[in-house]
Design an enzyme around this catalytic site. Sequence first.
Site, PDB file in Angstrom:
ATOM      1  N   LYS A 161       0.914  -1.274  -0.092  1.00 50.56           N
ATOM      2  CA  LYS A 161       0.226   0.097   0.148  1.00 50.56           C
ATOM      3  C   LYS A 161       0.982   1.193  -0.019  1.00 50.56           C
ATOM      4  CE  LYS A 161      -4.278   1.678   2.345  1.00 50.56           C
ATOM      5  NZ  LYS A 161      -5.090   1.849   1.392  1.00 50.56           N
TER       6      LYS A 161
HETATM    7  N1  PY5 Z   1      -7.684  -1.763  -2.666  1.00 55.36           N
HETATM    8  C1  PY5 Z   1      -7.078  -0.511  -2.696  1.00 55.36           C
HETATM    9  C2  PY5 Z   1      -6.510   0.031  -4.072  1.00 55.36           C
HETATM   10  C3  PY5 Z   1      -7.080   0.389  -1.459  1.00 55.36           C
HETATM   11  O1  PY5 Z   1      -6.460   1.470  -1.558  1.00 55.36           O
HETATM   12  C4  PY5 Z   1      -7.925  -0.261  -0.549  1.00 55.36           C
HETATM   13  C5  PY5 Z   1      -8.009   0.823   0.800  1.00 55.36           C
HETATM   14  C6  PY5 Z   1      -8.493  -1.456  -0.657  1.00 55.36           C
HETATM   15  C7  PY5 Z   1      -8.274  -2.164  -1.722  1.00 55.36           C
HETATM   16  C8  PY5 Z   1      -9.193  -2.162   0.504  1.00 55.36           C
HETATM   17  O2  PY5 Z   1      -8.252  -2.432   1.830  1.00 55.36           O
HETATM   18  P1  PY5 Z   1      -8.827  -2.456   3.153  1.00 55.36           P
HETATM   19  O3  PY5 Z   1     -10.002  -3.407   3.161  1.00 55.36           O
HETATM   20  O4  PY5 Z   1      -7.866  -3.127   3.797  1.00 55.36           O
HETATM   21  O5  PY5 Z   1      -8.933  -0.978   3.714  1.00 55.36           O
HETATM   22  N2  PY5 Z   1      -8.218   2.154   0.707  1.00 55.36           N
HETATM   23  C9  PY5 Z   1      -8.027   2.859   1.559  1.00 55.36           C
HETATM   24  C10 PY5 Z   1      -9.166   2.651   2.865  1.00 55.36           C
HETATM   25  O6  PY5 Z   1      -8.694   3.107   3.711  1.00 55.36           O
HETATM   26  C11 PY5 Z   1      -8.573   4.431   1.062  1.00 55.36           C
HETATM   27  C12 PY5 Z   1      -7.912   5.105  -0.215  1.00 55.36           C
HETATM   28  C13 PY5 Z   1      -8.533   6.129  -0.577  1.00 55.36           C
HETATM   29  O7  PY5 Z   1      -9.989   2.236   2.388  1.00 55.36           O
END
Ligand code: PY5
Length: 309
Positions: A161
């Site tokens: 990430k």
């Molecule tokens: N894929 C991407 C590219 C992501 O940035 C995120 C999370 C996820 C999947 C989902 O991951 P998780 O379930 O572990 O959160 N994105 C960030 C979030 O905090 C926000 C980015 C704007 O949800």
Amino acid sequence: MEGVPLEKTKYIWMNGKLIPWDEAKVHVLTHGLHYGSSVFEGIRCYETSRGPAVFRLKDHMRRLENSAKIYMMKLPYTVEELCKAVVELIKVNGLKECYIRPIAYRSYGEMGLQALNPVEVAIAAWPWGPYLGEEGQKLGIRAKISSNIRPPPQSLPMNAKAAGHYLSSILAKMEALNAGYDEAIMLDHRGYISEGPGENIFIVKSGTLYTPPPHASILLGITRDTVMVIAERLGYKVLEQDITRGMLYEADEAFFTGTAAEITPIREVDGVPIGDGKPGEITRSLQQEYRAIVRGEKPEYQEWLTYVE
Ligand code: PY5
């Protein structure tokens, strides 16, 4: 179109100290700012009957450590220290529910690409509603398959990430918004469904859940993992499998998962209604279960909660 400014809180944790929000700054020649050489997390804390609780805190900090490892960054704090810092930050800011954003970045120093600058860490927390809106979460959102594909694994390790990875996500998101949609869906380098710019994706067909596998250049989302666990415990079959655009169009249901987006139904893709064009039954039952778990109402999932008290 204008963005909504975020809601300030009192303190930001920065390199081991609590700094007033407006003073948490970096130098303009910070390596991470020029080259995207930083890794971050998004975590949520929810109100429960026992006070605020952070959802899957350790899993998020472990992923931060892994993202740092992939980019050969040495985190100056352990997972345990970072978890403690989050709890302290929520307490001093007097927050009940919030979004938490830890970031580790290559700091000021060398300007070349040999990224040897010391790694600094900051953690901020502020109240933040559902990423795709309250209404989107309730009624479902309209998505568009993006012409921007996810960077292939031989280009960028998308399981990290890392800040730089989001440039492709930003292009996809802006393209979708400019075309009048709420969100983008990105394909991988082979042409299979990968994920949203900041969310993983699931489809439901004949009672079975399908989600793209790690080799589809996805971020291995913690909400994705949560949904896989709770769906199986609710009796649904879940398969990690390549999904084609056609499979998405003919799905009975589709939804995004993410810490910020939580579980958000997708009601339409490229003008094609998903199922009957409304949030599906399985999606709604997963939303309900997720909501109950993060609010501490399910004894069998207590291990996922870190209580702030
Ligand atoms: N894929 C991407 C590219 C992501 O940035 C995120 C999370 C996820 C999947 C989902 O991951 P998780 O379930 O572990 O959160 N994105 C960030 C979030 O905090 C926000 C980015 C704007 O949800």
